[in-house]
Design a protein around this motif. Structure first.
Motif, PDB file in Angstrom:
ATOM      1  N   ILE A  91      -8.258 -13.505 -39.813  1.00  0.00           N
ATOM      2  CA  ILE A  91      -7.617 -14.747 -39.371  1.00  0.00           C
ATOM      3  C   ILE A  91      -8.620 -15.899 -39.443  1.00  0.00           C
ATOM      4  N   PRO A  92      -8.249 -16.975 -40.152  1.00  0.00           N
ATOM      5  CA  PRO A  92      -9.176 -18.095 -40.361  1.00  0.00           C
ATOM      6  C   PRO A  92      -9.239 -19.049 -39.163  1.00  0.00           C
ATOM      7  N   ARG A  93      -9.693 -18.548 -38.027  1.00  0.00           N
ATOM      8  CA  ARG A  93      -9.857 -19.359 -36.815  1.00  0.00           C
ATOM      9  C   ARG A  93     -11.141 -18.932 -36.109  1.00  0.00           C
ATOM     10  N   ARG A  94     -11.713 -19.878 -35.337  1.00  0.00           N
ATOM     11  CA  ARG A  94     -12.913 -19.574 -34.560  1.00  0.00           C
ATOM     12  C   ARG A  94     -12.585 -18.569 -33.464  1.00  0.00           C
ATOM     13  N   SER A  95     -13.581 -17.829 -33.041  1.00  0.00           N
ATOM     14  CA  SER A  95     -13.422 -16.899 -31.914  1.00  0.00           C
ATOM     15  C   SER A  95     -13.061 -17.680 -30.657  1.00  0.00           C
ATOM     16  N   GLU A  96     -12.198 -17.082 -29.842  1.00  0.00           N
ATOM     17  CA  GLU A  96     -11.765 -17.648 -28.567  1.00  0.00           C
ATOM     18  C   GLU A  96     -11.253 -19.078 -28.708  1.00  0.00           C
ATOM     19  N   SER A  97     -10.403 -19.320 -29.717  1.00  0.00           N
ATOM     20  CA  SER A  97      -9.905 -20.676 -29.965  1.00  0.00           C
ATOM     21  C   SER A  97      -8.390 -20.816 -29.818  1.00  0.00           C
ATOM     22  N   ILE A  98      -7.683 -19.722 -29.529  1.00  0.00           N
ATOM     23  CA  ILE A  98      -6.217 -19.735 -29.475  1.00  0.00           C
ATOM     24  C   ILE A  98      -5.756 -19.267 -28.095  1.00  0.00           C
ATOM     25  N   ASP A  99      -4.742 -19.938 -27.533  1.00  0.00           N
ATOM     26  CA  ASP A  99      -4.223 -19.581 -26.207  1.00  0.00           C
ATOM     27  C   ASP A  99      -3.217 -18.435 -26.238  1.00  0.00           C
ATOM     28  N   ALA A 100      -2.440 -18.326 -27.308  1.00  0.00           N
ATOM     29  CA  ALA A 100      -1.385 -17.306 -27.357  1.00  0.00           C
ATOM     30  C   ALA A 100      -1.106 -16.898 -28.793  1.00  0.00           C
TER      31      ALA A 100
ATOM     32  N   LYS B  75      -7.106  -3.569 -37.493  1.00  0.00           N
ATOM     33  CA  LYS B  75      -7.936  -4.724 -37.842  1.00  0.00           C
ATOM     34  C   LYS B  75      -7.239  -6.015 -37.411  1.00  0.00           C
ATOM     35  N   CYS B  76      -5.945  -6.094 -37.588  1.00  0.00           N
ATOM     36  CA  CYS B  76      -5.182  -7.263 -37.157  1.00  0.00           C
ATOM     37  C   CYS B  76      -5.282  -7.447 -35.645  1.00  0.00           C
ATOM     38  N   LEU B  77      -5.122  -6.372 -34.889  1.00  0.00           N
ATOM     39  CA  LEU B  77      -5.216  -6.456 -33.430  1.00  0.00           C
ATOM     40  C   LEU B  77      -6.621  -6.864 -32.997  1.00  0.00           C
ATOM     41  N   GLN B  78      -7.639  -6.389 -33.695  1.00  0.00           N
ATOM     42  CA  GLN B  78      -9.014  -6.791 -33.389  1.00  0.00           C
ATOM     43  C   GLN B  78      -9.206  -8.286 -33.653  1.00  0.00           C
ATOM     44  N   GLU B  79      -8.627  -8.773 -34.729  1.00  0.00           N
ATOM     45  CA  GLU B  79      -8.715 -10.192 -35.055  1.00  0.00           C
ATOM     46  C   GLU B  79      -7.987 -11.042 -34.012  1.00  0.00           C
ATOM     47  N   ILE B  80      -6.825 -10.590 -33.573  1.00  0.00           N
ATOM     48  CA  ILE B  80      -6.084 -11.320 -32.533  1.00  0.00           C
ATOM     49  C   ILE B  80      -6.918 -11.389 -31.261  1.00  0.00           C
ATOM     50  N   ASN B  81      -7.526 -10.279 -30.868  1.00  0.00           N
ATOM     51  CA  ASN B  81      -8.381 -10.281 -29.683  1.00  0.00           C
ATOM     52  C   ASN B  81      -9.584 -11.207 -29.864  1.00  0.00           C
ATOM     53  N   ARG B  82     -10.097 -11.291 -31.067  1.00  0.00           N
ATOM     54  CA  ARG B  82     -11.251 -12.156 -31.339  1.00  0.00           C
ATOM     55  C   ARG B  82     -10.891 -13.629 -31.172  1.00  0.00           C
ATOM     56  N   ILE B  83      -9.740 -14.054 -31.681  1.00  0.00           N
ATOM     57  CA  ILE B  83      -9.403 -15.477 -31.651  1.00  0.00           C
ATOM     58  C   ILE B  83      -8.805 -15.936 -30.323  1.00  0.00           C
ATOM     59  N   LEU B  84      -8.314 -14.991 -29.498  1.00  0.00           N
ATOM     60  CA  LEU B  84      -7.720 -15.370 -28.214  1.00  0.00           C
ATOM     61  C   LEU B  84      -8.778 -15.801 -27.210  1.00  0.00           C
ATOM     62  N   ARG B  85      -8.468 -16.879 -26.496  1.00  0.00           N
ATOM     63  CA  ARG B  85      -9.327 -17.319 -25.396  1.00  0.00           C
ATOM     64  C   ARG B  85      -9.245 -16.297 -24.275  1.00  0.00           C
ATOM     65  N   ASN B  86     -10.254 -16.280 -23.409  1.00  0.00           N
ATOM     66  CA  ASN B  86     -10.253 -15.406 -22.247  1.00  0.00           C
ATOM     67  C   ASN B  86      -8.991 -15.689 -21.427  1.00  0.00           C
ATOM     68  N   GLY B  87      -8.225 -14.645 -21.124  1.00  0.00           N
ATOM     69  CA  GLY B  87      -6.972 -14.803 -20.398  1.00  0.00           C
ATOM     70  C   GLY B  87      -5.808 -15.214 -21.288  1.00  0.00           C
ATOM     71  N   GLY B  88      -6.028 -15.216 -22.607  1.00  0.00           N
ATOM     72  CA  GLY B  88      -4.971 -15.582 -23.557  1.00  0.00           C
ATOM     73  C   GLY B  88      -3.803 -14.605 -23.489  1.00  0.00           C
ATOM     74  N   TYR B  89      -2.721 -14.968 -24.121  1.00  0.00           N
ATOM     75  CA  TYR B  89      -1.469 -14.224 -24.062  1.00  0.00           C
ATOM     76  C   TYR B  89      -1.136 -13.704 -25.446  1.00  0.00           C
ATOM     77  N   GLN B  90      -0.745 -12.424 -25.521  1.00  0.00           N
ATOM     78  CA  GLN B  90      -0.328 -11.852 -26.802  1.00  0.00           C
ATOM     79  C   GLN B  90       0.943 -11.055 -26.605  1.00  0.00           C
ATOM     80  N   SER B  91       1.849 -11.174 -27.560  1.00  0.00           N
ATOM     81  CA  SER B  91       3.122 -10.472 -27.500  1.00  0.00           C
ATOM     82  C   SER B  91       3.447  -9.941 -28.889  1.00  0.00           C
ATOM     83  N   TYR B  92       3.913  -8.693 -28.950  1.00  0.00           N
ATOM     84  CA  TYR B  92       4.224  -8.034 -30.220  1.00  0.00           C
ATOM     85  C   TYR B  92       5.610  -7.425 -30.148  1.00  0.00           C
ATOM     86  N   SER B  93       6.283  -7.404 -31.262  1.00  0.00           N
ATOM     87  CA  SER B  93       7.462  -6.555 -31.405  1.00  0.00           C
ATOM     88  C   SER B  93       7.329  -5.880 -32.766  1.00  0.00           C
TER      89      SER B  93
END
Length: 73
Positions: free
Chosen positions: A10-19, A34-52
């Protein structure tokens, strides 16, 4: 913001996305871990993630606050 790109790099800085919301994505990836690892990398501390995602004939949903610990095999 809508982001289009490589879900495993994912082309974003670490801890730069809220959700992150990923709908019907993981079952189509070569390496969903790898995708889930990338999502965790870009999410800010306390960020929100939802999957279906669909497994066989069942639609599964997961919602949690980041970071999610991923087990390694």
């Amino acid at each position: 913001m809508k982001l289009c790109g490589d879900a495993e790099n994912i082309p974003r800085r670490s801890e730069s996305i809220d959700a992150v919301i990923a709908i019907s994505l993981l079952e189509h990836l070569h390496n969903p871990r790898k995708c889930l690892q990338e999502i965790n990398r870009i999410l800010r501390n306390g960020g929100y993630q939802s999957y279906s995602y669909q497994t066989s004939k069942t639609l599964s949903r997961t919602t949690c606050n980041a970071p999610t610990t991923l087990a390694t095999t």
